[in-house]
Motif scaffolding. Structure first.
Motif, PDB file in Angstrom:
ATOM      1  N   LEU A  76      39.403  24.386  37.566  1.00  0.00           N
ATOM      2  CA  LEU A  76      38.261  24.286  38.466  1.00  0.00           C
ATOM      3  C   LEU A  76      38.683  23.325  39.565  1.00  0.00           C
ATOM      4  O   LEU A  76      39.139  22.208  39.277  1.00  0.00           O
ATOM      5  N   CYS A 136      38.739  28.717  39.262  1.00  0.00           N
ATOM      6  CA  CYS A 136      37.399  28.746  39.840  1.00  0.00           C
ATOM      7  C   CYS A 136      37.368  27.814  41.052  1.00  0.00           C
ATOM      8  O   CYS A 136      37.720  26.637  40.945  1.00  0.00           O
ATOM      9  N   CYS A 164      32.723  30.086  42.097  1.00  0.00           N
ATOM     10  CA  CYS A 164      31.850  29.123  41.441  1.00  0.00           C
ATOM     11  C   CYS A 164      30.419  29.653  41.465  1.00  0.00           C
ATOM     12  O   CYS A 164      29.854  29.899  42.535  1.00  0.00           O
TER      13      CYS A 164
END
Length: 181
Positions: A76, A136, A164
């Motif tokens: 992420l 992400c 996201c």
């Protein structure tokens, strides 16, 4: 009785989590606080504290990579700009745990700069036996472009990019709000 090594460990964690300046440790009030806890406690020199915090951070990072060995991992990544300095925040997500890995200084958030950062993290995951399955990011074109083949080609790994959900929901909310105003 206060254990010196344990005390220092929690001091390092507190300094890092709260972003406490080193000169704050030598403030007379803080020194008085330490004295009240233990008259014999001596705070290490600032250079020693800095060195030990870096070593502690490396230890934590090595433990993270041990924990992700042989399991699926997602990256992420998002940008943050505290005090006019740009960084990319890197978080690793496994089925059981979320790990903050690092903040990477990033003066420009061009496609190439982001691809370089993501490739380095993907390579670290692969080197330590993790299995990168997804990345992400938000939907900004620089992130999307960085992930359209560049990172997968550079890191020699296959994974999916997923937007996201929170960012997408936020954008949708703004769009709906703007339709009615």
């Amino acid at each position: 009785k206060i254990r010196y090594e344990n005390t220092l460990k929690y001091l390092y964690i507190w300094l890092s989590k709260k972003n406490i300046t080193f000169h704050s440790l030598y403030d007379t009030d803080f020194q008085g606080f330490l004295f009240c806890l233990n008259k014999e406690f001596e705070l290490p020199a600032e250079t020693t504290l800095r060195r030990n915090i870096k070593q502690f951070a490396e230890y934590i990072k090595s433990r993270i990579f041990q924990c992700i060995s042989n399991i699926p991992v997602s990256i992420l990544m998002d940008g943050v700009t505290p005090n006019k300095q740009k960084y990319q925040g890197i978080i690793l997500l496994t089925p059981d745990q979320l790990y903050f890995l690092k903040l990477v200084p990033c003066e420009t958030d061009t496609t190439d700069a982001l691809a370089t950062i993501l490739t380095q993290v993907a390579d670290q995951i692969k080197f330590h036996g993790g299995k990168l399955i997804s990345v992400c990011t938000d939907n900004a074109s620089n992130y999307v472009s960085a992930l359209k083949g560049k990172v997968q080609e550079s890191s020699d790994q296959s994974f999916i990019r997923f937007p996201c959900v929170c960012h997408t929901t936020n954008l949708e909310g703004h769009d709906v709000y703007n339709l009615f105003n």
